[in-house]
Write an enzyme that holds these catalytic residues in place. Structure first.
Site, mmCIF file in Angstrom:
data_model
loop_
_atom_site.group_PDB
_atom_site.id
_atom_site.type_symbol
_atom_site.label_atom_id
_atom_site.label_comp_id
_atom_site.label_asym_id
_atom_site.label_seq_id
_atom_site.Cartn_x
_atom_site.Cartn_y
_atom_site.Cartn_z
ATOM 1 N N ASP A 29 75.201 24.863 31.569
ATOM 2 C CA ASP A 29 74.893 23.541 31.988
ATOM 3 C C ASP A 29 73.971 22.900 31.099
ATOM 4 O O ASP A 29 72.780 23.704 30.969
ATOM 5 C CB ASP A 29 74.260 23.766 33.526
ATOM 6 C CG ASP A 29 73.667 22.750 34.161
ATOM 7 O OD1 ASP A 29 74.020 21.622 33.786
ATOM 8 O OD2 ASP A 29 73.294 22.891 35.493
ATOM 9 N N SER A 33 72.747 31.331 38.210
ATOM 10 C CA SER A 33 72.291 30.197 37.093
ATOM 11 C C SER A 33 71.168 30.790 36.477
ATOM 12 O O SER A 33 70.157 31.223 37.048
ATOM 13 C CB SER A 33 72.060 28.911 37.968
ATOM 14 O OG SER A 33 71.287 28.083 36.794
ATOM 15 N N GLU A 37 78.568 21.993 32.279
ATOM 16 C CA GLU A 37 78.287 21.132 33.350
ATOM 17 C C GLU A 37 77.340 20.144 32.776
ATOM 18 O O GLU A 37 76.338 20.270 31.946
ATOM 19 C CB GLU A 37 77.582 21.940 34.419
ATOM 20 C CG GLU A 37 76.908 21.135 35.691
ATOM 21 C CD GLU A 37 76.462 22.332 36.581
ATOM 22 O OE1 GLU A 37 76.475 23.493 36.494
ATOM 23 O OE2 GLU A 37 75.664 21.836 37.442
ATOM 24 N N LYS A 51 76.244 31.327 34.781
ATOM 25 C CA LYS A 51 75.976 29.986 34.355
ATOM 26 C C LYS A 51 74.801 30.181 33.550
ATOM 27 O O LYS A 51 73.781 30.566 33.920
ATOM 28 C CB LYS A 51 75.657 29.086 35.357
ATOM 29 C CG LYS A 51 75.237 27.685 35.108
ATOM 30 C CD LYS A 51 75.352 26.619 36.206
ATOM 31 C CE LYS A 51 74.115 25.939 36.415
ATOM 32 N NZ LYS A 51 74.302 24.852 37.464
ATOM 33 N N LYS A 65 71.883 28.034 31.284
ATOM 34 C CA LYS A 65 71.321 26.770 30.948
ATOM 35 C C LYS A 65 71.256 26.594 29.313
ATOM 36 O O LYS A 65 70.984 27.699 28.606
ATOM 37 C CB LYS A 65 69.958 26.407 31.370
ATOM 38 C CG LYS A 65 69.908 26.566 32.838
ATOM 39 C CD LYS A 65 70.571 25.360 33.433
ATOM 40 C CE LYS A 65 70.218 25.143 35.090
ATOM 41 N NZ LYS A 65 70.881 23.752 35.593
ATOM 42 N N GLY A 80 72.983 24.448 43.217
ATOM 43 C CA GLY A 80 71.855 25.019 43.722
ATOM 44 C C GLY A 80 70.694 24.297 43.299
ATOM 45 O O GLY A 80 70.774 23.660 42.293
ATOM 46 N N LYS A 92 76.298 19.069 45.688
ATOM 47 C CA LYS A 92 74.888 19.332 46.222
ATOM 48 C C LYS A 92 74.564 18.320 47.468
ATOM 49 O O LYS A 92 74.464 17.205 47.049
ATOM 50 C CB LYS A 92 73.781 19.330 45.074
ATOM 51 C CG LYS A 92 73.889 20.111 44.030
ATOM 52 C CD LYS A 92 72.866 19.992 43.064
ATOM 53 C CE LYS A 92 72.956 20.878 42.041
ATOM 54 N NZ LYS A 92 71.963 20.707 40.765
ATOM 55 N N ASP A 147 77.821 17.059 37.509
ATOM 56 C CA ASP A 147 76.585 17.552 38.593
ATOM 57 C C ASP A 147 75.717 15.971 38.942
ATOM 58 O O ASP A 147 76.155 15.165 39.648
ATOM 59 C CB ASP A 147 75.717 18.404 37.990
ATOM 60 C CG ASP A 147 74.592 18.696 38.831
ATOM 61 O OD1 ASP A 147 74.367 18.137 39.772
ATOM 62 O OD2 ASP A 147 73.584 19.886 38.546
#
Ligand code: NPQ
Ligand code: MG
Length: 369
Positions: free
Chosen positions: A188, A135, A213, A161, A163, A290, A262, A238
């Site tokens: 995400d 990420s 995400e 991934k 952000k 994570g 998670k 998520d």
């Protein structure tokens, strides 16, 4: 197992590099390390709450308070035949899943060590290595992001991934596709958009992303269902999936095609396995998220991610991307084809460097049954 003693340590570790999401930038990680003792065995876990209530409503301070005043009395002096019984035993306390998960996961480690088996075995894991992704936070420039991606691809990671947030989204993905071609790529948003942005987000469809995400609000399911009808890109939830029931609701409404698990967000391993199973029944793949965990929490994640429906690479990367040194020895490593081995020793199966833990501890609490 009988739970005889609880220890809390507030730990602060500097991050190797800052990490930025749509809700802000962090330079270090502060978390509560939980130790439970019973029948001569010790179980460990870390709470994934942060300093600020931005990813979730919990913080280290609320977790410390809720564990000390409300959860500890529900487990101390009690005997649990199966760690699956721990989360239900905490049901009187509403919410506070991260605090509950910290207790519950320490019980799993304790149970696995007591039976002298790896945690993955108790959880129902079926694989001895898991595929690893990274990420990458929001950067100061496209050039810096491109450099980070280059480094991670060279290290062997199996999916990237990035952000995103309004103003750091379409143009960024366009740049990544132009430079790196058809790499396994996802984004995400950490809830940075609204349904009014549906047309804007649909502009991502042409880039063939694995998924987007949590584009919308942290507690929303209905609008995600509406957004999914307007997007070709699969939505992965998520923040919204805080319980087995929320997962069932999201699947029933078509709010996502993939789920991020998670254990901290769900209240521990037991609830995570249930979401894993419900997703499998519905033909929905899951992957392990994570929370910038130290090696202790990260190792818990590795064991859970060895279950069969974790069929997509997770946010479980090498220790050295986050903490040098980590609290465990040896640190978690990723092999050149992007796989992380599941430890085979009893419990979480890693050695904690207690001198490093002591050096990083800023607060301590202990209570006996
Ligand atoms: C996510 N994590 O998937 C989270 C968000 C996140 C690796 O992308 C401190 C504590 C900082 C929790 C930063 C990743 C955090 C945090 C980001 C969680 O949405
Ligand atoms: Mg996320």
């Amino acid at each position: 197992m009988r739970i005889e003693r609880l220890r809390l340590r507030l730990i602060r570790l500097p991050l190797v590099a800052f990490f930025e999401t749509s809700f802000g930038r962090v330079y270090d990680k502060t978390f509560v390390l939980v130790t439970l003792e019973g029948e001569g065995v010790e179980g460990l876990s870390e709470c994934v709450a942060d300093v600020d209530p931005y990813y979730s409503s919990e913080t280290n301070t609320t977790a410390w308070h809720v564990i000390k005043e409300f959860l500890a009395p529900l487990v101390l002096g009690r005997t649990f035949k199966d760690p699956r019984h721990v989360f239900p035993a905490l049901a009187r306390v509403r919410g506070h899943n991260m605090a509950k998960a910290a207790i519950e996961m320490a019980c799993w480690d304790l149970a696995a060590r007591g039976q002298n088996v790896p945690l993955s075995r108790l959880l129902g894991g079926t694989r001895d290595a898991i595929p690893s992704g990274v990420s990458i936070g929001i950067q100061d420039s496209h050039e810096q992001l491109a450099q980070r991606i280059e480094t991670e691809l060279a290290a062997g990671y199996r999916r990237i991934k990035i952000k995103i947030k309004p103003g750091w989204d379409i143009g960024v993905v366009e740049m990544v596709r132009a430079r790196f071609g058809s790499i396994p790529l996802m984004v995400d948003a950490n809830a940075a958009y609204t349904l009014g942005d549906a047309a804007h987000l649909a502009a991502l469809d042409r880039f063939g992303l694995m998924m987007i995400e949590q584009p919308l609000e942290y507690d929303d399911i209905r609008d995600h269902a509406e957004l999914q009808r307007r997007l070709d890109t699969p939505i992965c939830l998520d923040e919204s999936i805080h319980s087995v029931r929320a997962a069932e609701e999201a699947l029933a409404l078509g709010a996502c095609r993939i789920i991020n698990i998670k254990p901290g967000r769900l209240g521990g391993h037991g609830e995570s396995v249930r979401v894993h199973d419900v997703s499998a029944t519905n033909g929905i793949p899951v992957w392990h998220g994570g929370m910038l965990e130290s090696g202790i929490g990260r190792t818990h994640n590795i064991h859970l991610a060895s279950l069969p429906n974790f069929s997509l690479p997770g946010d479980i990367a090498a220790s050295k991307r986050y903490f040098v040194p980590d609290l465990i020895e040896p640190p978690i490593e990723v092999d050149p084809d992007g796989m992380v081995r599941v430890p085979t020793g009893p419990g979480i199966g890693v050695n904690v460097d207690w001198d490093r833990v002591a050096a990083a501890t800023v607060e301590h609490y202990e209570v006996k049954a």
